[in-house]
Design an enzyme around this catalytic site. Sequence first.
Site: not given
Length: 416
Positions: A22-23, A115, A120, A303, A395
């Site tokens: 994803k990233n 968030c 952030r 993560d 997500r």
Amino acid sequence: MDKIIIEGGVPLKGEVAISGAKNAALPILAATLMAPGVHHLANVPPLADIRTAKRLLALMGVQFEDGEPLRVDSSNLTGWMAPYEMVKTMRAAVLVLGPLVARARQASVSLPGGCAIGARPINLHLKGLEAMGVKITLNQGYVEAKAKRLKGAEIIFETPTVTGTENLLMAATLAKGTTVLKNAAMEPEVGDLARFLTAMGAQIEGIDTEVLTIHGVPELHPVTYTIMSDRIEAGTYLAASAITRGEVTLTNAPVAHLSAVLEKFQEAGVRLTAEPGKITVHPGGTLTGVDVRTLPYPGFPTDMQAQFMALMCLARGASVITETIFENRFMHVSELKRLGADISVSGNHAVIRGVKQLKGAPVMATDLRASASLVIAALAAQNTTEIHRVYHLDRGYAHLVEKLSRLGARIKRVEA
Ligand code: EPU
């Protein structure tokens, strides 16, 4: 809103293919804005965040044709605005800032708010762009950026930032002159973006290091590119396999990008074998508490912190997990406690004392990785766990329920 129901206690068994990262896919999609024409991107993961990114780029005139590879036509740029509705659902929307100022010389991007995992800010993105000659103003919650042709600059990040490095790296490829990014983030996804930019004609030295030197070029051309595998998805399946005492082989696994994670699993007594593209978790051995500190790459990734904590809940002895990247990334703790975990938090340290057994309960997902930790814990817990707000998982985890079912998990998704 859907929920996931898991009946725990089944050792996972079999093979699971790791999807595209994803990233890496998010900045690469944004980077297509900089090279007008038709790109082909392979291994783009089917995720909610990717769909959001496509909707955002479509607002700017980019056209998509789904398939493998994904066809991305960025020939006509017709807009340069990232609206609040999109940035608030996905902070990575700020990744269009660098590409837009580079190609369109202007951008209007909603300022992301706080968030679930921390404040952030994006101050370092903006400071870097200003050093490259971009005029930045804030207007009604939007960052308005305007520039003539960007100019190269030397930029030293106060702290390494992944998307900050990516935004400036993208902007620098089309700047006049040379840009040097120091204390740049070294996450593998930054490297994947740099390789994609290089394939499009960018001149970048120092890829995968903390100093990136970019010699600006006047234009870039569209390319065909394959997105790297997702190291965090891989780490999540490793934890799921280890906590159930299962035997799972990951294929398409980015072994080299998981060094710090594999080391911690092994230190905790998880039996692993790895070869290029493949990692296998073997059953047996005693799971023991180990201490973990999250750090920028090549350190242990933030993560993977929540997922590793889930594993530590059933380890023998205590472990201390220290979160150094985000100030509020322990939201999963209170939910894991609902499953019977013994965890106490003091500042950015969590002390986990292993318990013999977790017990199913209704729990609530709070962010993407926190949700993954609840799935992992539930797979090992007695009885039934219901996980609510599973849209967080959509997500970042492609076909999660299907992949886990194929490994033998008793898991289903139902409409709540
Ligand atoms: N920071 C600043 N100012 C800035 C930018 C960052 O102070 O201008 C601080 C942050 O507050 C944080 C630290 O720097 O304390 C590092 O944050 P970073 O900017 O690296 O995070 P990010 O780029 O917003 C990416 C990933 C996150 C991942 C972090 C850290 C993407 C799209 N997102 O976020 O991924 O946790 O790097 O590795 O690449 C996820 O996938 O679940 C996720 C949250």
